[in-house]
Scaffold this motif. Structure first.
Motif: not given
Lengths: 392, 296, 333
Positions: A154-155, A158-159, A184, A188, A192
């Motif tokens: 997810d990061e 999202g980033d 999720s 994220g 971010e």
């Protein structure tokens, strides 16, 4: 009633025992057939992803067998329907393992993957999921020692979403599908965005069966964001783009990765020609396979894979799912080859050392990271001429 | 704020008309047979799919697609009535069993559609073009606006049919008292066939109108059925005005709830409202004259 | 309880316990992990099936929302065991208390409704519960759900455990069903005047039965949480509520055994069809329609149905006339 089942079960149990005995041990001379479970949502709401995943994986397995990619080993898939439901996924996984599967590809959903984690660990059978791993501190090894995902976490998604929206943007609004994936990823994105100094001024949810997001968009319109990020698949991105146009909203619309379960052509058809110019999409390479820079290591691979898929099934992949499952099968084959064994434990050990150039990304696993892709695996794309093309 | 509320109200009314017309289709079958058809949404879906085949694959004109959708919807209704409902009727099972029979039918129809047309959504262009209808800062698609005349024509037509034609009156009679209807020579089996055919035809017509707005695909049926069922119940089962009013109430609550209160709680707000309505008016707004013949 | 009826109740309950023991042991020694898993799922779902049978039989009320009580049990177990470190049994008890309390509170307004109106109200209730679980993120983990719930162990242990639990509950249900209270409740159904004339308040009886059915369903939910070790709000949807009622109807509503038989049949259909992968959902739909058409009163209703068919045949033979038309058959209910 139950006795009859017990009897038929006994037969199944005995035959599966024989198969397990047959499947273990080192790779010997001559060709040996090993079974792998292929779990995907072939019915239910996520069947558009699931059928693509099944087809992508079968294409890869076919190639692996034909090219003798694992010397002396032929893969035999056991295709089962997880119905988009974790209980069905658990049943299917047990069935596949009972029938002698040494590894599992799939299932389609995050919920199914999470429910499978304890089985994969208990029975020591590696599972490469097509869905995201769940977001939780202990959804990692050792509890998830045998659960891997072919997708970014997810990061990572999202980033990039936040970065893409963030050019000359101070405020964003989120509109997301109310499922585990939607939540999720949008969490994220919020994290971010905050790190980049972008304010999230509205966060609205919808159901994947919704057909009218006008109420949510009306609320977003009055919050006046500079850009809107949509997380959610199927028809909803197209409907959102169209309804934004109808409401006279001309902000940039960023459609998050994995949301194009239906392909750009369908999206354009739903959204209408007037609603496309402000749309950007954080895409998997597969979705823009024709317009990727030629230097991209995925370019050459996709030039072979997509036409092969079309030839095998008579249509283009609907979205990212086919490529994800295709990669998952090759990553597994790569691990079996390196392990030089069809023993599940040894395959898992090899999987934890994976570094394999796939069609989605340079897939990498390590003992403490089980998401194959990272944010650099996603590319920025826009719609031109009713098609998704590389670039901003 | 005024423009926000105005927009939400307009959206709510249009959503409500959509639920209302589906509730009307549910009411047609209920009135003649007391059966709640859980495959109603699939009839809507099939109408859209049939029209899509004609427009996109065969390049037929719009009116022909509409006619074909209606014909196929009526045929589907007839087939299901003969194959499933009539077969079940021999043993007079409780009404609850019919709900699950039709639910099984909906699984079959949706999966057959998936195999025939794939999992991708099907869509064709709006009848009056893509340009939205805009008034001040309130806007909507032209296709949505078409629901209003469609709804009025349907209501007028059905009211006329049930109030003035021989078959319409027979259907109402059979619903009130099946035994009595038989005594005066009404063939209940024929009425049931007619109700399913009529409801199938109207549902398919609705699907034809909705496809440019919502798209259609194998999986959309259940959502339509549930909202339509809720609208029919809120308005009072079997009453066509009630079906539309029930639909409007649900649509408006849904729109205002998502836009003003919380989109995360959208469904909870809508269905909490439905429950409160039912507790206050246990038989719906237009409480039906027809007592439920059988307990579920 | 006395005489022949009492002896029959004891015999049936003992037969159930014996059968449960045989199935648990047989499964333990002979079944593969897959069939053990299918067995756990069937046993788990047989509890809501029983709950709905009692609700329909004793209170004359159907419910299209029991997935909500299933979810309450599952979440109570998951939250108490993962966040508070409770024992699984204590967690399940917490689920029972919460589900019972919720059922008691909503029972009063909802059970005044009947038929299709109650169907939509219970359905609405289940949707509300699901939305609340989706949004009570600090407690429930929201849409992401809860991972790492203590497991029931290997499929073998889980199977024996769940089968024994279900057997005991069913034996108790058989016993109560044959008892004086059970017979009175069944005879009266939801006939308010009959109840009132016996000095029973129909509203309080209905609420009590509703609470009991919620508690039974909650136990199954707790089993589900420990069985899957992961829960999220998504599976607790309309399809699940519908599945519970389908099981009850397929088995037949005449006796407690119907709920068990229905759960076995409906639970086993997907397992038998799983090899057809993509077609399994279609075949499942066909199977449900076929079963309900062939046995509209459920499997337990088949003998009655046969009797009617035979009587009809005799009439045809006797009169040499055409078969009876729809509607001529006496109402079996």
């Amino acid at each position: 009633m139950r006795l009859a089942r017990a009897l038929s079960g006994t037969v199944a149990a005995l035959s599966s025992l024989l198969l397990v005995a047959d499947a273990s041990g080192a790779v010997a001379a001559g060709t040996k057939t090993v079974k792998i479970g292929l779990l995907a949502s072939l019915s239910g709401y996520v069947a558009s992803y699931g059928t693509d995943e099944r087809d992508g994986a079968l294409l890869a397995i076919n190639e692996i067998n034909k090219s003798n990619a694992i010397p002396g080993v032929t893969l035999q898939p056991i295709v089962l329907d997880d119905k988009g439901d974790p209980t069905a996924a658990v049943e299917a996984a047990q069935q596949a393992i009972d029938q002698g599967a040494i590894a599992i590809l799939g299932p389609t959903t995050t919920a199914g993957t999470a429910a499978l984690a304890s089985i994969a660990t208990a029975r020591q059978v590696p599972d490469i999921s097509f869905g995201l791993l769940p977001v939780a501190p202990h959804a990692k090894p050792p509890a998830y020692a045998y659960s891997l995902s072919i997708e970014p976490n997810d990061e990572a998604v999202g980033d990039l979403d936040a970065a893409l929206a963030g050019k000359n943007v101070k405020t964003i609004a989120l509109i997301y599908d109310s499922n585990a994936y939607g939540q999720s990823i949008s969490d994220g994105i919020k994290r971010e965005a905050a790190a980049k100094g972008i304010r999230t001024v509205a966060s609205e949810a919808f159901k994947s069966t919704s057909t009218d997001m006008t109420p949510q968009l009306t609320a977003i319109r009055s919050a006046k964001p500079d850009a809107i990020i949509d997380v959610g698949g199927g028809t909803t991105p197209g409907l959102i783009a169209r309804q934004m146009y109808e409401l006279g909203m001309h902000q940039k619309l960023v459609i998050s990765a994995v949301s194009f379960g239906i392909g750009a052509v369908k999206f354009a058809q739903i959204a209408g020609p007037n609603a496309l110019s402000n749309v950007r999409h954080t895409a998997f390479a597969e979705e823009v396979w024709n317009t990727l820079p030629k230097a991209d290591p995925r370019y050459a691979k996709l030039q072979a894979v997509i036409p092969a898929f079309r030839k095998a099934y008579g249509h283009d992949p609907n979205g990212y799912g086919a490529a994800a499952a295709y990669d998952a099968a090759w990553v597994l084959a790569d691990a079996i080859k390196r392990a030089d064994s069809v023993d599940s434990k040894k395959i898992q050990a090899a999987l934890d050392q994976t570094k394999y150039q796939g069609t989605l990304c340079l897939a990498q696993f390590s003992p403490d990271s089980h998401s194959a892709c990272h944010s650099d695996s996603l590319v920025v794309s826009k719609l031109a001429g009713g098609k998704l093309v590389y670039g901003d | 704020m005024a423009e926000v509320i105005g927009q939400l109200l307009v959206t709510g009314v249009l959503l409500g008309l959509m639920y209302g017309v589906i509730a009307v289709c549910i009411g047609i079958i209920y009135n003649a047979t007391q059966i709640i058809n859980f495959a109603q949404g699939e009839f809507v879906m099939i109408g859209g799919v049939a029209a899509w085949v004609l427009i996109t694959e065969l390049h037929a004109p719009l009116w022909l697609a509409g006619v074909a959708a209606v014909a196929i919807g009526a045929a589907m209704g007839l087939i299901i009535e003969r194959l499933v409902i009539n077969t079940a009727r021999r043993f007079r099972p409780p009404l609850l069993t019919y709900i699950f029979l039709t639910f099984g039918v909906s699984i079959i129809l949706s999966n057959l559609t998936m195999f025939a047309f794939g999992t991708n959504p099907l869509i064709f262009d709006p009848f009056l073009g893509r340009a939205p209808i805009v008034f001040e800062k309130i806007s909507t698609s032209s296709q949505y606006a078409l629901l209003l005349p469609l709804c009025l024509v349907l209501l007028a037509g059905l009211t006329f049919f049930f109030a003035y034609t021989r078959y319409g009156k027979s259907m109402r009679a059979a619903a009130v008292n099946e035994f009595g209807a038989k005594i005066v020579g009404i063939d209940v089996g024929v009425l049931s066939m007619m109700a399913f055919a009529l409801s199938g035809a109207v549902s398919a017509l609705v699907g034809f109108f909705l496809t440019p707005i919502t798209t259609t695909s194998y999986s959309i049926g259940l959502a339509f059925t549930l909202k339509g069922f809720a609208a029919a119940i809120t308005g009072g089962l079997g009453d066509f005005r009630g079906a539309v009013v029930g639909g409007l109430i649900i649509g408006i609550v849904e729109s205002l709830g998502a836009g003003l209160v919380s989109s995360q709680f959208q469904d909870a707000i809508t269905f909490l409202f439905v429950i409160v309505m039912l507790v206050v008016l246990p038989k719906g707004i237009f409480a039906s004259m027809v007592e439920e013949r059988d307990r579920l | 309880m006395s005489g022949a009826r009492g002896r029959r109740a004891v015999a049936e309950a003992l037969a159930l316990l014996g059968l449960g023991l045989v199935v648990a042991l047989g499964g333990h020694f002979f079944l593969s992990n897959y069939w053990l898993t299918v067995g756990v799922v069937i046993a788990m779902y047989s509890l809501p099936s029983l709950a709905l049978l009692l609700l329909l039989g004793y209170a004359g009320r159907p419910s299209f929302g029991h997935a909500a009580f299933f979810a309450v049990g599952a979440y109570a177990s998951a939250v108490t065991t993962t966040r508070l470190g409770w024992d699984p049994v204590a967690g399940a008890l917490a689920g029972i208390v919460v589900a019972g309390a919720v059922a008691y509170v909503i029972g009063f307004p909802l059970l005044r409704l009947s038929g299709h109106y109650l169907a939509i109200a219970t359905l609405a209730f289940a949707i509300i519960v699901r939305v609340v679980l989706e949004n009570a993120t600090p407690l429930t983990g929201g849409l992401n759900g809860i991972v790492g719930i203590p497991s029931l162990g290997t499929p073998r242990t889980a199977f024996v455990l769940v089968v024994m639990l279900v057997t005991i509950i069913y034996a108790a249900a058989v016993f109560i069903d044959h008892s004086r209270i059970g017979r009175i409740l069944r005879a009266l159904g939801d006939d308010e005047r009959a109840m009132a004339s016996c000095g029973i308040n129909p509203q309080s009886i209905r609420t009590a039965v509703f609470v009991a059915s919620a508690v039974l369903t909650s136990i199954a939910g707790s089993v589900y949480a420990h069985f899957l070790t992961y829960i999220s709000p998504e599976p607790f949807n309309v399809d699940m509520s519908v599945l519970f009622v389908t099981m009850m109807l397929v088995g037949g509503t005449g006796s407690v055994w119907g709920a068990l038989i229905g759960a076995c049949i409906v639970g086993a259909i997907p397992a038998v069809l799983s090899t057809y992968a993509a077609y399994s959902a279609l075949l499942y739909g066909i199977a449900i329609v076929a079963v309900l058409l062939l046995a509209p009163y459920g499997v337990l209703g088949l003998p009655t149905q046969l009797r009617i068919a035979r009587a009809r045949l005799r009439r045809i033979v006797a009169s040499g006339s055409k078969p009876a038309q729809a509607g001529e058959v006496a109402n079996v209910d």
